[in-house]
Scaffold this active site. Structure first.
Site, PDB file in Angstrom:
ATOM      1  CB  CYS A   1      -0.918  -0.030   1.222  1.00  0.00           C
ATOM      2  SG  CYS A   1      -1.813   1.498   1.519  1.00  0.00           S
TER       3      CYS A   1
ATOM      4  CB  CYS B   1       0.186   2.035   4.029  1.00  0.00           C
ATOM      5  SG  CYS B   1      -1.470   1.349   3.830  1.00  0.00           S
TER       6      CYS B   1
END
Length: 323
Positions: A83, A86
């Site tokens: 991700c 993230c």
């Protein structure tokens, strides 16, 4: 802002259980060898983030997050290695947690390595990451969904804690007194031993610590719940969840099958279904079979807080079934 009770044992669906069991065994094996389960490659490991940033797993969430939140607020960052956003948000949260110096703690959850927590996130209706929740006094509330610049994240956290104080969820420290999490007494060494053992995946040592606590105070709810959950985890083991349910449904007279299915239902989040199953078993059995179903139900009650309304309702139904 609304809050909800969090229970890790309401996080797994039947379809995900077998994969979760396999991953759990792999993590426990890694922990026995000295590794930190689920922490490899995490951008917010203890070494990088100091004492205010912790990596948590399916096994350690209740200790590291839920129990810790009774002393200090915990922000939970759900992330994954693949991700991109993230990796933008994670370092910002770690920096702010370090600056807060104990006023709140950041817990990081790798959803790829922790399937129970990933399933719980989906159960909450969250489909994307990064996702950040806040846990205060055992209560979990959604907070942030998606990445944002540092200034915006900092402002959101300030507004969060102000809103919590205004709603009475987070007490406001009087002038001159310590902020949440500061100046707290050192935890009892036995509690620390139990938490350390859970973090290492050493269920035997954790169970011994909980039993020591109960020897001193048989009413200690934290130890009773911890021990009950360890025993449940041991009973589940390599159990095929779908097969256990099918066998119980096929033969309602098989008390052992009913208790296995009830264990599965508790772990997969159908707590009321598990209670109803065993109460129905008590109603249609007698003698030793009835006593076995009753005692197993009482064990399952200990997994939840004593004031959980589902426990109160089931206790009343059990009394009705017995008399």
């Amino acid at each position: 802002m609304s809050s909800r009770d969090f229970s890790l044992y309401g996080a797994v669906d039947l379809g995900a259980r077998q994969a979760a069991v396999k991953k759990q065994q792999e993590r426990q094996a890694a922990a026995a060898g000295g590794g930190a389960p689920g922490a490899a490659g995490a951008p917010g490991s203890d070494a990088a983030g100091g004492p205010y940033v912790v990596d948590v797993t399916d096994q350690t969430f209740n200790t590291e997050v839920v129990e810790r939140s009774r002393a200090v607020p915990v922000l939970v960052d759900f992330w994954a290695e693949w991700c991109g956003p993230c990796k933008q948000l994670g370092p910002i949260l770690e920096k702010l947690a370090t600056e807060a110096a104990g006023k709140w703690v950041l817990a990081k959850v790798d959803i790829d390595a922790n399937q129970q927590l990933a399933a719980y996130m989906q159960q909450m209706g969250i489909r994307g990451i990064p996702f950040v929740a806040v846990v205060v006094a055992g209560q979990l509330m959604p907070f942030l969904n998606g990445a944002a610049p540092e200034a915006q994240v900092r402002q959101a956290i300030d507004q969060l804690f102000e809103a919590l104080r205004q709603e009475g969820i987070l007490p406001e420290a009087p002038e001159g007194e310590a902020a949440p999490g500061e100046g707290l007494p050192e935890p009892d060494p036995i509690y620390g031993a139990a938490e350390d053992a859970l973090a290492a995946g050493d269920l035997d040592r954790a169970a011994d610590a909980f039993q020591q606590i109960l020897a001193v105070d048989p009413r200690d709810e934290y130890a009773k719940t911890g021990l009950a959950r360890i025993e449940l985890g041991r009973r589940i083991g390599d159990l095929d969840a779908q097969k256990a349910i099918a066998e119980a449904d096929a033969d309602p007279s098989d008390v052992a099958a009913q208790t296995r299915a009830a264990d599965v239902e508790v772990v997969t989040g159908d707590v009321e279904g598990a209670f109803d199953r065993l109460i129905a078993t008590v109603r249609r059995t007698a003698g030793d079979d009835r006593d076995a179903a009753r005692k197993h139900l009482l064990k399952l009650f200990e997994i939840l807080p004593s004031d959980d309304p589902r426990v109160g309702k089931a206790r009343r139904s059990l009394q009705s079934a017995l008399f």
